[in-house]
Design a protein around this motif. Sequence first.
Motif, PDB file in Angstrom:
ATOM      1  N   LEU A   1      -6.274 -11.740 -20.868  1.00  0.00           N
ATOM      2  CA  LEU A   1      -6.789 -12.910 -20.166  1.00  0.00           C
ATOM      3  C   LEU A   1      -7.391 -12.693 -18.851  1.00  0.00           C
ATOM      4  CD1 LEU A   1      -3.384 -15.232 -20.735  1.00  0.00           C
ATOM      5  CD2 LEU A   1      -5.683 -15.106 -21.907  1.00  0.00           C
ATOM      6  N   TYR A   2      -8.369 -13.374 -18.494  1.00  0.00           N
ATOM      7  CA  TYR A   2      -9.306 -13.336 -17.384  1.00  0.00           C
ATOM      8  C   TYR A   2     -10.102 -14.572 -17.081  1.00  0.00           C
ATOM      9  CZ  TYR A   2     -12.597 -11.769 -20.756  1.00  0.00           C
ATOM     10  OH  TYR A   2     -13.331 -11.767 -22.044  1.00  0.00           O
ATOM     11  N   HIS A   3     -10.804 -14.690 -15.835  1.00  0.00           N
ATOM     12  CA  HIS A   3     -11.486 -15.861 -15.708  1.00  0.00           C
ATOM     13  C   HIS A   3     -12.676 -16.414 -16.881  1.00  0.00           C
ATOM     14  CE1 HIS A   3     -12.696 -18.966 -12.986  1.00  0.00           C
ATOM     15  NE2 HIS A   3     -14.041 -18.541 -13.138  1.00  0.00           N
ATOM     16  N   ARG A   4     -12.287 -17.323 -17.257  1.00  0.00           N
ATOM     17  CA  ARG A   4     -13.377 -17.896 -18.248  1.00  0.00           C
ATOM     18  C   ARG A   4     -13.231 -16.829 -19.452  1.00  0.00           C
ATOM     19  NH1 ARG A   4     -15.637 -22.480 -17.274  1.00  0.00           N
ATOM     20  NH2 ARG A   4     -16.104 -23.102 -15.101  1.00  0.00           N
TER      21      ARG A   4
ATOM     22  N   MET B   1      -7.902 -16.170  -6.869  1.00  0.00           N
ATOM     23  CA  MET B   1      -7.322 -15.695  -5.756  1.00  0.00           C
ATOM     24  C   MET B   1      -6.947 -17.051  -5.082  1.00  0.00           C
ATOM     25  SD  MET B   1      -5.833 -13.387  -4.280  1.00  0.00           S
ATOM     26  CE  MET B   1      -6.657 -11.708  -4.838  1.00  0.00           C
ATOM     27  N   TRP B   2      -5.542 -17.050  -4.902  1.00  0.00           N
ATOM     28  CA  TRP B   2      -5.083 -18.169  -3.960  1.00  0.00           C
ATOM     29  C   TRP B   2      -4.964 -17.792  -2.508  1.00  0.00           C
ATOM     30  CZ3 TRP B   2      -4.514 -23.181  -4.144  1.00  0.00           C
ATOM     31  CH2 TRP B   2      -3.648 -23.865  -3.488  1.00  0.00           C
TER      32      TRP B   2
ATOM     33  N   MET C   1      -2.247 -15.273  -6.742  1.00  0.00           N
ATOM     34  CA  MET C   1      -3.254 -15.780  -7.592  1.00  0.00           C
ATOM     35  C   MET C   1      -2.782 -17.082  -8.079  1.00  0.00           C
ATOM     36  SD  MET C   1      -5.098 -12.331  -8.922  1.00  0.00           S
ATOM     37  CE  MET C   1      -6.745 -13.132  -9.129  1.00  0.00           C
ATOM     38  N   TYR C   2      -3.821 -17.929  -8.861  1.00  0.00           N
ATOM     39  CA  TYR C   2      -3.347 -18.857  -9.472  1.00  0.00           C
ATOM     40  C   TYR C   2      -4.186 -18.897 -10.861  1.00  0.00           C
ATOM     41  CZ  TYR C   2      -8.174 -20.830  -8.392  1.00  0.00           C
ATOM     42  OH  TYR C   2      -9.467 -21.124  -8.139  1.00  0.00           O
ATOM     43  N   PHE C   3      -3.608 -19.734 -11.792  1.00  0.00           N
ATOM     44  CA  PHE C   3      -4.368 -19.674 -13.178  1.00  0.00           C
ATOM     45  C   PHE C   3      -4.151 -21.319 -13.591  1.00  0.00           C
ATOM     46  CE2 PHE C   3      -0.049 -18.277 -14.509  1.00  0.00           C
ATOM     47  CZ  PHE C   3       0.229 -19.111 -15.576  1.00  0.00           C
ATOM     48  N   ALA C   4      -5.287 -21.567 -14.370  1.00  0.00           N
ATOM     49  CA  ALA C   4      -5.052 -22.912 -15.159  1.00  0.00           C
ATOM     50  C   ALA C   4      -5.610 -22.798 -16.503  1.00  0.00           C
ATOM     51  CB  ALA C   4      -6.060 -23.995 -14.497  1.00  0.00           C
ATOM     52  N   MET C   5      -4.776 -23.303 -17.687  1.00  0.00           N
ATOM     53  CA  MET C   5      -5.583 -22.866 -18.989  1.00  0.00           C
ATOM     54  C   MET C   5      -4.909 -24.025 -20.001  1.00  0.00           C
ATOM     55  SD  MET C   5      -3.416 -19.592 -19.724  1.00  0.00           S
ATOM     56  CE  MET C   5      -4.016 -19.415 -21.339  1.00  0.00           C
ATOM     57  N   PRO C   6      -5.505 -23.955 -21.120  1.00  0.00           N
ATOM     58  CA  PRO C   6      -4.927 -24.664 -22.109  1.00  0.00           C
ATOM     59  C   PRO C   6      -3.768 -24.208 -22.778  1.00  0.00           C
ATOM     60  CG  PRO C   6      -7.049 -23.786 -22.880  1.00  0.00           C
ATOM     61  CD  PRO C   6      -6.797 -23.392 -21.383  1.00  0.00           C
ATOM     62  N   ASP C   7      -3.044 -24.853 -23.381  1.00  0.00           N
ATOM     63  CA  ASP C   7      -1.707 -24.142 -24.112  1.00  0.00           C
ATOM     64  C   ASP C   7      -2.262 -23.345 -25.572  1.00  0.00           C
ATOM     65  OD1 ASP C   7      -2.118 -26.530 -25.614  1.00  0.00           O
ATOM     66  OD2 ASP C   7       0.025 -27.186 -25.232  1.00  0.00           O
TER      67      ASP C   7
END
Length: 228
Positions: free
Chosen positions: A10-13, A27-28, A47-53
Amino acid sequence: MKIVDLSRELYHRTPNYPGHSAIIHGMWKTHEESFADGGKVHGLASMYFAMPDHGGTHIDAPLHFDKRGEGIDQYPLENCIVPGICIDLRHIAPRAEITPADLEAAVEKSGHPVPKGGTVLLCTGHHERTFPRKEYATENSGVNVKATEWLAQKGVVHFGIDSMRPGPEGPENLLVHKACFELGITHIESLCHLETLLGAGPFTFIGLPMKWRGGTASPIRAVAVFGM
């Protein structure tokens, strides 16, 4: 004991299912920022993340298939640590339907029966061939409804595949999802490195979901364990 990681990074986009929200990771607070804010005492980065389940390697909850189904927080954990085999379906053409005959021949070739109460991982070679190109989102082969029924009749609790959908793109994929609900099984999507399991024999599959309240799916760290 040998552990084989079957999970996508998992990584950005990260490439994601079309129409779902993006996977965001950033990065938070850096070590330097945290050090300054903490009175020059602590420098703990976060750091932070947002993603679909349904992001990355994940397991679908029955609630995804039908509003009568249970959410991922209610999914039996006993179904997440089970015996498994991996079968070779790399000869199936992109976008083609995998049939019961295809499954039966691949299981026979593996030399190991489908484990009742376990899982079957379908190595189509799709991840290896296409990830992270745009074809990853569209060109996968996948089981049809009859093949899904065949797997359920063999007694699996779920099956897994190395693409982001269990069926080929289009109406058949939606029907496979509905069939899973009616048959009382589910599936795991976006596995990878299944090629390393071919010819290695049975293993213990572990893929524990996060406890999202009412979630329709959850990312998992999917692994195959030999000699457990």
